[in-house]
Design a protein around this motif. Structure first.
Motif, PDB file in Angstrom:
ATOM      1  N   THR A 261       9.678  -1.104  -7.724  1.00 53.33           N
ATOM      2  CA  THR A 261      10.511  -1.138  -8.931  1.00 53.33           C
ATOM      3  C   THR A 261      11.640  -0.104  -8.929  1.00 53.33           C
ATOM      4  N   GLU A 262      11.450   1.039  -8.252  1.00 54.03           N
ATOM      5  CA  GLU A 262      12.521   2.053  -8.256  1.00 54.03           C
ATOM      6  C   GLU A 262      13.309   2.082  -6.965  1.00 54.03           C
ATOM      7  N   ARG A 263      12.694   1.665  -5.888  1.00 54.15           N
ATOM      8  CA  ARG A 263      13.357   1.737  -4.581  1.00 54.15           C
ATOM      9  C   ARG A 263      13.647   0.349  -4.004  1.00 54.15           C
ATOM     10  N   GLN A 264      13.467  -0.665  -4.818  1.00 51.79           N
ATOM     11  CA  GLN A 264      13.755  -2.062  -4.414  1.00 51.79           C
ATOM     12  C   GLN A 264      13.104  -2.407  -3.065  1.00 51.79           C
ATOM     13  N   ALA A 265      11.846  -2.010  -2.934  1.00 53.70           N
ATOM     14  CA  ALA A 265      11.103  -2.329  -1.706  1.00 53.70           C
ATOM     15  C   ALA A 265       9.874  -3.168  -2.075  1.00 53.70           C
ATOM     16  N   PRO A 266      10.080  -4.480  -2.290  1.00 49.06           N
ATOM     17  CA  PRO A 266       8.972  -5.329  -2.755  1.00 49.06           C
ATOM     18  C   PRO A 266       8.124  -5.913  -1.631  1.00 49.06           C
ATOM     19  N   ILE A 267       8.439  -5.549  -0.383  1.00 47.37           N
ATOM     20  CA  ILE A 267       7.643  -6.093   0.728  1.00 47.37           C
ATOM     21  C   ILE A 267       6.690  -5.007   1.202  1.00 47.37           C
ATOM     22  N   HIS A 268       5.415  -5.300   1.142  1.00 52.39           N
ATOM     23  CA  HIS A 268       4.403  -4.288   1.483  1.00 52.39           C
ATOM     24  C   HIS A 268       3.667  -4.712   2.748  1.00 52.39           C
ATOM     25  N   VAL A 269       4.018  -4.066   3.830  1.00 53.74           N
ATOM     26  CA  VAL A 269       3.419  -4.405   5.130  1.00 53.74           C
ATOM     27  C   VAL A 269       2.171  -3.559   5.323  1.00 53.74           C
ATOM     28  N   MET A 270       1.093  -4.192   5.750  1.00 54.84           N
ATOM     29  CA  MET A 270      -0.090  -3.420   6.156  1.00 54.84           C
ATOM     30  C   MET A 270      -0.235  -3.593   7.658  1.00 54.84           C
ATOM     31  N   MET A 271      -0.262  -2.482   8.359  1.00 54.10           N
ATOM     32  CA  MET A 271      -0.204  -2.533   9.833  1.00 54.10           C
ATOM     33  C   MET A 271      -1.324  -1.721  10.466  1.00 54.10           C
ATOM     34  N   PRO A 272      -2.486  -2.359  10.680  1.00 47.58           N
ATOM     35  CA  PRO A 272      -3.556  -1.645  11.384  1.00 47.58           C
ATOM     36  C   PRO A 272      -3.167  -1.407  12.846  1.00 47.58           C
ATOM     37  N   TYR A 273      -3.458  -0.205  13.343  1.00 48.51           N
ATOM     38  CA  TYR A 273      -3.369   0.052  14.780  1.00 48.51           C
ATOM     39  C   TYR A 273      -4.792   0.020  15.306  1.00 48.51           C
ATOM     40  N   SER A 274      -5.374  -1.164  15.251  1.00 50.46           N
ATOM     41  CA  SER A 274      -6.780  -1.315  15.596  1.00 50.46           C
ATOM     42  C   SER A 274      -7.102  -2.801  15.557  1.00 50.46           C
ATOM     43  N   ASP A 275      -7.571  -3.345  16.657  1.00 53.77           N
ATOM     44  CA  ASP A 275      -7.960  -4.761  16.637  1.00 53.77           C
ATOM     45  C   ASP A 275      -9.065  -5.008  15.625  1.00 53.77           C
ATOM     46  N   ARG A 276      -9.954  -4.020  15.510  1.00 55.20           N
ATOM     47  CA  ARG A 276     -11.106  -4.229  14.642  1.00 55.20           C
ATOM     48  C   ARG A 276     -10.704  -4.266  13.158  1.00 55.20           C
ATOM     49  N   LEU A 277      -9.582  -3.624  12.827  1.00 49.94           N
ATOM     50  CA  LEU A 277      -9.154  -3.598  11.420  1.00 49.94           C
ATOM     51  C   LEU A 277      -8.116  -4.675  11.109  1.00 49.94           C
ATOM     52  N   ARG A 278      -7.800  -5.507  12.096  1.00 39.12           N
ATOM     53  CA  ARG A 278      -6.679  -6.436  11.886  1.00 39.12           C
ATOM     54  C   ARG A 278      -6.917  -7.378  10.702  1.00 39.12           C
ATOM     55  N   ASP A 279      -8.136  -7.834  10.512  1.00 43.60           N
ATOM     56  CA  ASP A 279      -8.367  -8.803   9.436  1.00 43.60           C
ATOM     57  C   ASP A 279      -8.539  -8.160   8.064  1.00 43.60           C
ATOM     58  N   VAL A 280      -8.633  -6.824   8.047  1.00 45.04           N
ATOM     59  CA  VAL A 280      -8.580  -6.143   6.734  1.00 45.04           C
ATOM     60  C   VAL A 280      -7.204  -6.407   6.114  1.00 45.04           C
ATOM     61  N   ALA A 281      -6.169  -6.441   6.961  1.00 42.32           N
ATOM     62  CA  ALA A 281      -4.813  -6.701   6.457  1.00 42.32           C
ATOM     63  C   ALA A 281      -4.708  -8.121   5.898  1.00 42.32           C
ATOM     64  N   ASP A 282      -5.426  -9.055   6.491  1.00 41.10           N
ATOM     65  CA  ASP A 282      -5.399 -10.442   6.011  1.00 41.10           C
ATOM     66  C   ASP A 282      -6.134 -10.550   4.674  1.00 41.10           C
ATOM     67  N   TRP A 283      -7.268  -9.877   4.596  1.00 46.29           N
ATOM     68  CA  TRP A 283      -8.035  -9.842   3.334  1.00 46.29           C
ATOM     69  C   TRP A 283      -7.186  -9.205   2.228  1.00 46.29           C
ATOM     70  N   PHE A 284      -6.520  -8.087   2.567  1.00 47.19           N
ATOM     71  CA  PHE A 284      -5.693  -7.386   1.572  1.00 47.19           C
ATOM     72  C   PHE A 284      -4.529  -8.257   1.108  1.00 47.19           C
ATOM     73  N   ARG A 285      -4.030  -9.101   1.989  1.00 45.02           N
ATOM     74  CA  ARG A 285      -2.883  -9.952   1.661  1.00 45.02           C
ATOM     75  C   ARG A 285      -3.207 -10.860   0.469  1.00 45.02           C
TER      76      ARG A 285
END
Ligand SMILES: O=P(O)(O)OC[C@H]1O[C@H](O)[C@H](O)[C@@H](O)[C@@H]1O
Length: 465
Positions: A261-285
């Protein structure tokens, strides 16, 4: 405990592109309101996922099933979609992979393989069901509402195959996970005496990973579900404070909200550096998108709120997305997920000492390289004024996953409050469902079908064949 570092979101580090720490501190009052509102909704029984962390009786019931009847099966197939699948997939990717590698053959036979069918593509479903040994398979039908078209159509197909193979014994291969009272799945369980596990009525699908939805498959796979809930409990305790700067879920929500809302950054990327955590980003999506993407405030006025969550993976996507993240529009935040301890590492051999381009790799390890690449990407983003933050868990284990997932769920509720919307509903998903019902000919949805037919004539001029 996980470590949450948000230095690279703030102006001191990023110059004018970052969030002013004073803006974050100015959120303290709104955060106290968000915190109080969340406590009130918990108290009133509207938000049920916090209490899942304390549900020890359910853990016992699930563990007993997994260690008893569950052991008769070599395969567990989850039929579910959205919140009824993504948490299970995230847990499986994170926790099964290391576990599986450590098992000997006998132990591998003891734990069933976990499959999650979360789509209805016939090219997947048909061959999968043709190949799997039905006699050694338990199908866990997971649906909060009990009526989702994708899941229920899969169920109808599976039930017919089970009946054809085992007659009345088909029930032995079914377990329903659904609302304790409502929905057709609950009714069917009663009519056909099929065993069930409950999803508490005040726990929505995308907040249900720590209910029987995620716990049963996890327990069947040998994952320590008591530790998972202990991690979640630790995070609930950490988030009991209404002091914004001490509450990790609060700071995460406030920073993402301010970025949007203040910095006009509405895209929120989640980037695991870990194969094991990759699907946490999908769940969070799903969690972030369905909870916060809303047309109306809780009071009913129009807002069109909602950041767009994006999943990414380090180091793979350094060679696909990072150019955009570092130099493209200032419309994103990047949240790095990482593990402090990778476990057994893989050394990189020293060779080609006469080629400096390769010699520097020798004597290091893959874990070290992955970590270094993450730190370098964080620094590159910060140098170019791009907001980023990092969540580091000590190691990928059940306790850490419980903590992390609980933090992100709590943050979602706080963020909903900041946006003024209800993070617990999803009215926008309904329209497409009603049109599907209408087109598929479900009684009562004739109006939806008529509207679809009325609105869909297409102009051939805009179609290339
Ligand atoms: O668990 P179910 O009731 O089958 O729902 C599965 C999914 O359906 C819909 O798409 C909802 O918007 C999701 O939030 C939910 O996770």
């Amino acid at each position: 405990m996980l470590t949450f570092d948000y230095n690279n979101m703030l102006a001191p580090r990023l110059g004018g592109r970052g969030i002013d720490p004073a803006s974050l501190d100015a959120m303290a009052g709104r955060f106290r309101e968000a915190h109080a509102d969340t406590a009130r909704r918990r108290e009133a029984g509207e938000i049920g996922f916090f209490a899942l962390a304390d549900a020890n009786a359910v853990v016992d019931e699930i563990q007993t099933f997994a260690d008893g009847q569950g052991q008769a099966f070599s395969n567990l197939v989850v039929l579910g979609i959205g919140g009824s699948a993504l948490g299970t997939i995230a847990l499986r990717t994170a926790l099964l992979h290391p576990l599986w590698n450590e098992l000997d053959d006998e132990e591998r036979d003891y734990y069933p393989r976990i499959y999650v069918l979360d789509n209805i593509d016939p090219a997947t479903i048909g061959p999968f069901l043709d190949r799997i040994d039905l006699g050694r398979t338990l199908f866990n039908i997971v649906s909060k509402s009990g009526g989702t078209a994708e899941t229920m159509s899969q169920y109808l197909i599976v039930r017919e195959r089970l009946q054809a193979a085992f007659g009345e014994d088909y029930r032995r291969h079914l377990l329903f996970t659904t609302d304790p009272e409502k929905g057709v799945l609950r009714a069917l369980a009663g009519e056909e005496q099929i065993p069930t596990l409950p999803i508490p009525s005040n726990v929505g699908g995308r907040f249900s990973v720590l209910s029987s939805v995620g716990l049963l498959p996890a327990a069947m796979a040998g994952i320590d579900i008591a530790a998972l809930l202990e991690g979640a409990r630790d995070m609930v305790a950490k988030c009991e404070t209404d002091d914004l700067r001490a509450n990790p879920a609060g700071v995460f929500a406030a920073l993402q909200y301010l970025a949007d809302t203040e910095r006009q950054a509405p895209i929120h990327v989640m980037m695991p550096y870990s194969d094991r955590l990759r699907d946490v980003a999908d769940w969070f999506r799903q969690l972030w998108a369905e909870s916060l993407g809303k047309q109306r405030t809780r009071e009913g006025s129009e807002v069109f709120a909602g950041p767009t969550p994006v999943k990414s993976l380090g180091a793979t996507d350094q060679h696909s997305q990072v150019q955009l993240y570092v130099e493209g529009p200032f419309d994103k935040t990047i949240t790095f997920l990482s593990e402090a301890d990778f476990g057994p590492d893989v050394p990189i051999p020293s060779a080609y000492e006469h080629h400096a381009e390769l010699a520097y790799l020798g004597g290091h390890s893959m874990g070290e390289l992955l970590r270094t690449e993450m730190l370098a990407t964080e620094a590159a983003l910060a140098q170019r004024g791009r907001m980023n933050m990092s969540i580091e868990i000590p190691r990928v284990d059940a306790h850490a996953l419980g903590e992390l997932m609980m933090m992100l769920q709590i943050a979602t509720v706080y963020a909903g409050h900041f946006y003024g919307i209800d993070p617990l509903d999803q009215p926008g998903v309904e329209l497409g469902k009603q049109l599907t019902y209408g087109i598929m000919g479900r009684p009562g949805f004739e109006q939806a079908r008529a509207e679809w037919e009325g609105r869909t004539p297409k102009d051939d001029a805009f179609i290339i064949r």
